[in-house]
Write a protein that holds these residues in place. Structure first.
Motif, PDB file in Angstrom:
ATOM      1  N   ARG A  21       0.836  -1.205   0.000  1.00 30.50           N
ATOM      2  CA  ARG A  21       0.000   0.000   0.000  1.00 30.50           C
ATOM      3  C   ARG A  21       0.870   1.254   0.000  1.00 30.50           C
ATOM      4  O   ARG A  21       0.600   2.211  -0.742  1.00 30.50           O
ATOM      5  N   LEU A  22       1.923   1.261   0.812  1.00 30.29           N
ATOM      6  CA  LEU A  22       2.836   2.404   0.844  1.00 30.29           C
ATOM      7  C   LEU A  22       3.531   2.599  -0.499  1.00 30.29           C
ATOM      8  O   LEU A  22       3.795   3.736  -0.911  1.00 30.29           O
ATOM      9  N   HIS A  24       2.247   2.024  -3.471  1.00 32.02           N
ATOM     10  CA  HIS A  24       1.314   2.694  -4.377  1.00 32.02           C
ATOM     11  C   HIS A  24       1.091   4.150  -3.977  1.00 32.02           C
ATOM     12  O   HIS A  24       0.956   5.015  -4.851  1.00 32.02           O
ATOM     13  N   VAL A  25       1.071   4.428  -2.691  1.00 35.52           N
ATOM     14  CA  VAL A  25       0.939   5.815  -2.237  1.00 35.52           C
ATOM     15  C   VAL A  25       2.140   6.633  -2.711  1.00 35.52           C
ATOM     16  O   VAL A  25       1.987   7.752  -3.207  1.00 35.52           O
ATOM     17  N   SER A  26       3.343   6.061  -2.602  1.00 40.47           N
ATOM     18  CA  SER A  26       4.536   6.793  -3.039  1.00 40.47           C
ATOM     19  C   SER A  26       4.533   7.000  -4.552  1.00 40.47           C
ATOM     20  O   SER A  26       4.962   8.055  -5.038  1.00 40.47           O
ATOM     21  N   ASN A  28       1.824   7.393  -6.326  1.00 42.57           N
ATOM     22  CA  ASN A  28       0.848   8.463  -6.547  1.00 42.57           C
ATOM     23  C   ASN A  28       1.454   9.827  -6.273  1.00 42.57           C
ATOM     24  O   ASN A  28       1.253  10.774  -7.039  1.00 42.57           O
ATOM     25  N   ARG A  39      -4.824   8.202 -10.096  1.00 43.22           N
ATOM     26  CA  ARG A  39      -4.456   7.698  -8.779  1.00 43.22           C
ATOM     27  C   ARG A  39      -4.684   6.192  -8.692  1.00 43.22           C
ATOM     28  O   ARG A  39      -5.712   5.678  -9.109  1.00 43.22           O
ATOM     29  N   SER A  41      -5.114   2.766  -6.332  1.00 43.24           N
ATOM     30  CA  SER A  41      -5.476   2.332  -4.986  1.00 43.24           C
ATOM     31  C   SER A  41      -5.481   0.807  -4.981  1.00 43.24           C
ATOM     32  O   SER A  41      -5.662   0.172  -6.016  1.00 43.24           O
ATOM     33  N   VAL A  89      -4.588  13.136  -8.499  1.00 49.05           N
ATOM     34  CA  VAL A  89      -3.973  12.839  -7.202  1.00 49.05           C
ATOM     35  C   VAL A  89      -4.152  14.044  -6.280  1.00 49.05           C
ATOM     36  O   VAL A  89      -3.796  15.164  -6.633  1.00 49.05           O
ATOM     37  N   GLU A  94      -3.242  11.463  -0.096  1.00 48.99           N
ATOM     38  CA  GLU A  94      -2.088  10.558  -0.147  1.00 48.99           C
ATOM     39  C   GLU A  94      -1.284  10.603   1.149  1.00 48.99           C
ATOM     40  O   GLU A  94      -0.839   9.562   1.645  1.00 48.99           O
ATOM     41  N   ASP A  97      -3.267   8.698   3.707  1.00 48.20           N
ATOM     42  CA  ASP A  97      -3.145   7.264   3.450  1.00 48.20           C
ATOM     43  C   ASP A  97      -1.776   6.741   3.882  1.00 48.20           C
ATOM     44  O   ASP A  97      -1.654   5.643   4.427  1.00 48.20           O
ATOM     45  N   ALA A  98      -0.738   7.529   3.617  1.00 44.71           N
ATOM     46  CA  ALA A  98       0.615   7.116   3.997  1.00 44.71           C
ATOM     47  C   ALA A  98       0.749   7.015   5.512  1.00 44.71           C
ATOM     48  O   ALA A  98       1.352   6.062   6.026  1.00 44.71           O
TER      49      ALA A  98
END
Length: 128
Positions: A21-22, A24-26, A28, A39, A41, A89, A94, A97-98
């Motif tokens: 998950r991290l 994909h956040v990075s 984005n 974006r 997810s 984005v 983000e 989420d991070a």
């Protein structure tokens, strides 16, 4: 010992899922200024065939919300009106989420460490 193994496996599955998950956040955040970027997810799912509570990441999905229209006539992708499609984005989302993924990762890591310590303490007691 199977209970300890189950607990270690459970926390390890959480660690893997939050790490992905991290990632994909990075991605984005890195592509927030890339024109046309959508974006990403990733949902969490129950891992089939494993003990209760194990998770894995599902299929990556792209956010289908509208792309931001950006006015910059000098941009190579600008149309006749001077606009082009930016990304969808939102950096605040983000960052939130991070932080959530980081805290969940730390909680799983703490559970892993506590289980390891309990297992070591039990082995020490059994040796006596």
């Amino acid at each position: 010992m199977t209970d300890f193994s189950s607990a270690l496996g459970l926390s390890a599955s959480g660690l893997r899922a939050q790490a992905q998950r991290l990632q994909h956040v990075s991605e984005n955040i890195a592509n927030a200024d890339t024109p046309g970027y959508r974006r990403k997810s990733v949902p969490f799912e129950t891992a089939l065939g494993d003990a209760a509570g194990h998770v894995r990441t599902g299929r990556v999905t792209l956010d289908q919300s509208d792309l931001k229209r950006v006015f910059d006539p000098s941009h190579p992708l600008a149309d006749m009106t001077g606009h082009f499609d930016g990304s969808n984005v939102d950096l605040m989302v983000e960052i939130a989420d991070a932080r959530e993924a980081q805290r969940s990762y730390e909680a799983n890591l703490k559970m892993f460490d506590q289980t390891r310590q309990m297992s070591s303490a039990l082995m020490e007691l059994l040796r006596k």
